[in-house]
Design a protein around this motif. Structure first.
Motif, short mmCIF file in Angstrom:
data_model
loop_
_atom_site.label_atom_id
_atom_site.label_comp_id
_atom_site.label_asym_id
_atom_site.label_seq_id
_atom_site.Cartn_x
_atom_site.Cartn_y
_atom_site.Cartn_z
N LEU A 209 74.91 88.09 54.76
CA LEU A 209 74.82 89.51 54.48
C LEU A 209 73.38 89.90 54.16
N ARG A 210 73.05 91.13 54.46
CA ARG A 210 71.73 91.67 54.10
C ARG A 210 71.83 92.15 52.64
N ALA A 211 71.43 91.28 51.73
CA ALA A 211 71.58 91.55 50.30
C ALA A 211 70.24 91.91 49.69
N ALA A 212 70.23 93.00 48.93
CA ALA A 212 69.01 93.47 48.26
C ALA A 212 69.22 93.47 46.75
N VAL A 213 68.17 93.13 46.01
CA VAL A 213 68.18 93.17 44.55
C VAL A 213 67.16 94.21 44.10
N THR A 214 67.58 95.08 43.20
CA THR A 214 66.67 96.10 42.68
C THR A 214 67.08 96.45 41.25
N ALA A 215 66.50 97.49 40.69
CA ALA A 215 66.77 97.87 39.31
C ALA A 215 66.49 99.36 39.12
N THR A 216 67.17 99.93 38.13
CA THR A 216 66.88 101.30 37.70
C THR A 216 66.22 101.29 36.32
N ALA B 190 63.20 93.91 57.14
CA ALA B 190 63.34 92.56 56.61
C ALA B 190 63.93 91.61 57.64
N GLU B 191 63.44 90.38 57.64
CA GLU B 191 63.92 89.36 58.56
C GLU B 191 64.62 88.21 57.86
N SER B 192 64.44 88.08 56.56
CA SER B 192 65.12 87.05 55.79
C SER B 192 65.61 87.65 54.49
N TRP B 193 66.74 87.12 53.99
CA TRP B 193 67.43 87.71 52.85
C TRP B 193 67.78 86.64 51.83
N PRO B 194 67.98 87.02 50.56
CA PRO B 194 67.94 88.35 49.96
C PRO B 194 66.50 88.82 49.72
N VAL B 195 66.37 90.15 49.62
CA VAL B 195 65.07 90.80 49.42
C VAL B 195 65.13 91.62 48.13
N GLY B 196 64.06 91.57 47.35
CA GLY B 196 63.93 92.44 46.18
C GLY B 196 63.04 93.62 46.52
N VAL B 197 63.42 94.80 46.04
CA VAL B 197 62.59 95.99 46.21
C VAL B 197 62.43 96.68 44.86
N VAL B 198 61.20 97.05 44.54
CA VAL B 198 60.86 97.69 43.26
C VAL B 198 59.74 98.70 43.51
N VAL C 158 64.46 85.30 45.01
CA VAL C 158 64.83 85.90 46.30
C VAL C 158 63.81 85.44 47.34
N GLU C 159 64.03 85.81 48.59
CA GLU C 159 63.09 85.42 49.64
C GLU C 159 61.73 86.05 49.43
N ARG C 160 61.72 87.30 49.03
CA ARG C 160 60.47 87.97 48.66
C ARG C 160 60.80 89.26 47.93
N VAL C 161 59.83 89.74 47.17
CA VAL C 161 59.92 91.03 46.50
C VAL C 161 58.84 91.94 47.08
N VAL C 162 59.23 93.16 47.42
CA VAL C 162 58.30 94.13 47.98
C VAL C 162 58.18 95.31 47.03
N VAL C 163 56.96 95.65 46.66
CA VAL C 163 56.69 96.85 45.87
C VAL C 163 56.53 98.01 46.84
N THR C 164 57.42 99.00 46.74
CA THR C 164 57.44 100.05 47.76
C THR C 164 58.05 101.33 47.21
N ASP C 165 57.56 102.47 47.72
CA ASP C 165 58.16 103.76 47.43
C ASP C 165 59.28 104.10 48.42
N ASP C 166 59.43 103.27 49.46
CA ASP C 166 60.44 103.52 50.50
C ASP C 166 61.26 102.25 50.70
N PRO C 167 62.20 101.96 49.77
CA PRO C 167 62.94 100.71 49.88
C PRO C 167 63.79 100.60 51.13
N ALA C 168 64.32 101.71 51.61
CA ALA C 168 65.15 101.65 52.81
C ALA C 168 64.34 101.17 54.02
N ALA C 169 63.16 101.74 54.19
CA ALA C 169 62.32 101.33 55.32
C ALA C 169 61.91 99.86 55.20
#
Length: 249
Positions: A39-46, A72-80, A56-67
């Protein structure tokens, strides 16, 4: 039972709240979803979350987590949204996570939605939890290790809030019924849960037969006190096979 199935966390938007294993649960579910089910699993926080790049495979700092997740090519991915100091990330506004969940960028979005400062048990304050409005499943967590400990800041985050729900005084020993009362309360584990969301409480750190008996007593009491809860999971989330038992009405 598979923990994704047990916690009703197989897809959609899943938030964890409470104390006593939130981060461990997030990372365990993300790994299981990505590696066992592809599954394409994402980890994030509010809310703030400690640095978790190694979980996780990697964490990306981004204002556009959906994009970011769409690429992403490998999972799980963190977005913050940003890093704060050396040891933690900031969380997204819940509306941003709602927007992410509304896209097809991930199969499963796992969200840390409150803090507990590594304590075993808590009740939320007036600003918690920060739940996205479209959350599908909320997992309120409490550690069985809180039972028998005094109601004090060393074990409990916001002990005054737990006292207000349970009637305990500072220093009183925490009983199984007190854990059940907090998890079943709309001032505790059910606080802010949107109508229609599934709630699956998790009693964590069930390390042996005696603690399993304690956890079972809490779970049965919780099912009696919370009509909207139909399942309580007993687990040791650090294990490879973490589910100890599933209690249902």
């Amino acid at each position: 039972m598979d923990p994704l199935e047990a916690l009703r966390a197989e897809s959609g938007l899943v938030a964890v709240v409470g104390a006593g294993g939130k981060k461990t649960t997030l990372y365990a579910l993300a790994a299981r979803a990505a590696h066992d089910r592809s599954l394409r699993a994402a980890v994030t926080a509010t809310v703030r979350i400690p640095i978790f790049d190694r979980r996780v495979e990697r964490v990306v700092v981004t204002d556009d987590p959906a994009a970011t997740l769409e690429r992403a090519e490998s999972w799980p991915v963190g977005v913050v949204p940003e890093r704060e100091g050396e040891d933690r990330y900031v969380g997204y506004d819940p509306a941003v996570v709602d927007g992410l969940a509304a896209t097809d960028a991930a199969d499963l979005v796992l969200v840390k939605a409150d803090g507990a400062r590594t304590r075993e048990f808590k009740a939320p304050n007036d600003r918690e939890p920060q739940l996205p409005a479209s959350v599908d499943t909320v997992v309120p967590i409490a550690s069985i290790r809180a039972v028998g400990e005094p109601l004090a800041a060393a074990t409990v985050h916001r002990p005054e809030r737990v006292a207000a729900i349970t009637g305990l005084d500072r220093g009183d020993a925490i009983r199984p019924v007190d854990v059940a009362r907090v998890l079943a309360s709309d001032r505790g584990g059910l606080r802010g849960v949107p109508e229609g969301a599934t709630v699956v409480p998790l009693l964590n750190k069930v390390d042996g037969p005696e603690l399993r008996e304690t956890a079972t007593a809490i779970g049965r009491e919780l099912l009696e006190r919370a009509p909207t809860v139909s399942r309580v999971v007993l687990a040791r989330m650090i294990d490879d096979e973490p589910i100890v038992d599933v209690l249902e009405r």
